[in-house]
Scaffold this motif. Structure first.
Motif, mmCIF file in Angstrom:
data_model
loop_
_atom_site.group_PDB
_atom_site.id
_atom_site.type_symbol
_atom_site.label_atom_id
_atom_site.label_comp_id
_atom_site.label_asym_id
_atom_site.label_seq_id
_atom_site.Cartn_x
_atom_site.Cartn_y
_atom_site.Cartn_z
ATOM 1 N N ILE A 133 0.840 -1.202 0.000
ATOM 2 C CA ILE A 133 0.000 0.000 0.000
ATOM 3 C C ILE A 133 0.874 1.251 0.000
ATOM 4 N N PRO A 137 0.361 3.705 -3.499
ATOM 5 C CA PRO A 137 -0.787 4.287 -2.798
ATOM 6 C C PRO A 137 -1.985 4.506 -3.734
ATOM 7 N N ALA A 141 -5.867 4.166 0.383
ATOM 8 C CA ALA A 141 -4.689 3.671 1.122
ATOM 9 C C ALA A 141 -4.825 3.859 2.627
ATOM 10 N N THR A 145 -4.967 0.803 5.240
ATOM 11 C CA THR A 145 -3.933 0.709 6.270
ATOM 12 C C THR A 145 -4.568 0.616 7.652
#
Length: 178
Positions: A133, A137, A141, A145
């Motif tokens: 990620i 991105p 993202a 995350t």
């Protein structure tokens, strides 16, 4: 004897409750402690982590969980060791686990109990996913995350936490009184 420093460098920067660094390390990190739970995941190179006089060797794709308020230092074996360093604040953990001070977190992929092998592999996969990620991105993202951090935290609570004895709880609550 050198004083052990409290590392507060990342503590104010955790508005989401966690802080992720993708790091290339060329030097040792001296003995320190902080109020955040820390996970170190080695992508390449080697590291030796010393947590309160216990040493752990990490090779590529190994991880270690360092409980909050534990003194630790890190030595890197090769010139450019790359890794993922994830800090999760205790305040964030308390949001989901009211008795966070009553448990201790520890996990080391080099020494796992039978019931920890699959969860450890899952944590490694999630940390690798975080790296992807970061490298590629997208608009989602940050959301992806955060979802991975939540899954890792759930695995840590379920498989890498133990009740803290009362005497150790006092040390954890007031680390400078060791």
């Amino acid at each position: 004897m050198d004083k052990i420093k409290r590392d507060i460098s990342m503590e104010p920067e955790m508005p989401q409750g966690y802080h992720i660094e993708f790091v290339t390390i060329r030097q040792a990190v001296p003995m320190h402690w902080h109020n955040a739970l820390e996970i170190l995941f080695i992508l390449n190179g080697r590291a030796k982590v010393v947590i309160e006089q216990n040493s752990y060797l990490l090779d590529p794709l190994d991880f270690i969980v360092i409980d909050s308020s534990k003194t630790h230092e890190i030595f890197y074996g090769r010139g450019n060791t790359m890794g993922v360093n994830l800090h999760i604040s205790m305040q964030f953990i308390r949001t989901f686990l009211w008795n966070a001070e009553l448990i201790s977190f520890f996990g080391y992929s080099g020494k796992l109990e039978e019931g920890q092998i699959k969860p450890a592999m899952d944590i490694c996969e999630k940390l690798k996913d975080m790296t992807c990620i970061f490298v590629r991105p997208s608009d989602s993202a940050r959301l992806r995350t955060q979802a991975l951090v939540m899954e890792i935290l759930a695995d840590l609570i379920d498989y890498f936490s133990i009740p803290v004895p009362y005497s150790a709880m006092l040390k954890k609550a007031v680390p400078w009184r060791r």
